[in-house]
Scaffold this motif. Sequence first.
Motif, mmCIF file in Angstrom:
data_model
loop_
_atom_site.group_PDB
_atom_site.id
_atom_site.type_symbol
_atom_site.label_atom_id
_atom_site.label_comp_id
_atom_site.label_asym_id
_atom_site.label_seq_id
_atom_site.Cartn_x
_atom_site.Cartn_y
_atom_site.Cartn_z
ATOM 1 N N GLU A 118 -7.574 23.354 22.077
ATOM 2 C CA GLU A 118 -8.913 23.914 21.929
ATOM 3 C C GLU A 118 -9.490 23.586 20.547
ATOM 4 O O GLU A 118 -10.650 23.202 20.422
ATOM 5 C CB GLU A 118 -8.878 25.424 22.148
ATOM 6 C CG GLU A 118 -10.230 26.086 22.084
ATOM 7 C CD GLU A 118 -10.162 27.579 22.322
ATOM 8 O OE1 GLU A 118 -11.075 28.268 21.859
ATOM 9 O OE2 GLU A 118 -9.200 28.058 22.956
ATOM 10 N N ALA A 119 -8.674 23.737 19.510
ATOM 11 C CA ALA A 119 -9.133 23.449 18.151
ATOM 12 C C ALA A 119 -9.536 21.980 18.005
ATOM 13 O O ALA A 119 -10.502 21.666 17.314
ATOM 14 C CB ALA A 119 -8.051 23.802 17.138
ATOM 15 N N LYS A 141 -10.942 20.242 20.115
ATOM 16 C CA LYS A 141 -12.252 20.074 20.741
ATOM 17 C C LYS A 141 -13.346 20.697 19.882
ATOM 18 O O LYS A 141 -14.432 20.138 19.738
ATOM 19 C CB LYS A 141 -12.257 20.717 22.127
ATOM 20 C CG LYS A 141 -11.339 20.028 23.106
ATOM 21 C CD LYS A 141 -11.292 20.778 24.413
ATOM 22 C CE LYS A 141 -10.250 20.173 25.350
ATOM 23 N NZ LYS A 141 -10.101 20.965 26.574
ATOM 24 N N ILE A 142 -13.078 21.855 19.304
ATOM 25 C CA ILE A 142 -14.090 22.601 18.559
ATOM 26 C C ILE A 142 -14.325 22.029 17.162
ATOM 27 O O ILE A 142 -15.462 21.875 16.733
ATOM 28 C CB ILE A 142 -13.683 24.093 18.461
ATOM 29 C CG1 ILE A 142 -13.707 24.721 19.852
ATOM 30 C CG2 ILE A 142 -14.589 24.853 17.512
ATOM 31 C CD1 ILE A 142 -13.090 26.098 19.912
#
Length: 94
Positions: free
Chosen positions: A2-3, A5-6
């Motif tokens: 997730e990180a 991507k963010i």
Amino acid sequence: MEAQKILPLEGNIVISVGLLGHSGDKEVWDGMDEGALSKTKETLYDMHKRKIDMADEIYVINVGGYIGESTRSEIEYAEATGRRVNYPEEMNLG
């Protein structure tokens, strides 16, 4: 994941660890004898330090506040070389 991507969407260049020894990538480690496993871990640890050398700061993925031994030593290396260290979750020092 997730990180990864963010953080780019926030304007950061992300240099990821590549392999996860404790929570995934099990197929990489399966079947290695102790000597090969030790050498591979040493090589990866050195690569992580080189990645830290290229970074302005590191972003520690510490799910549930947990920090493992190798990650802790990489944080110490980052701090010793003047890198900022960010944590998405509070540290669990207990």
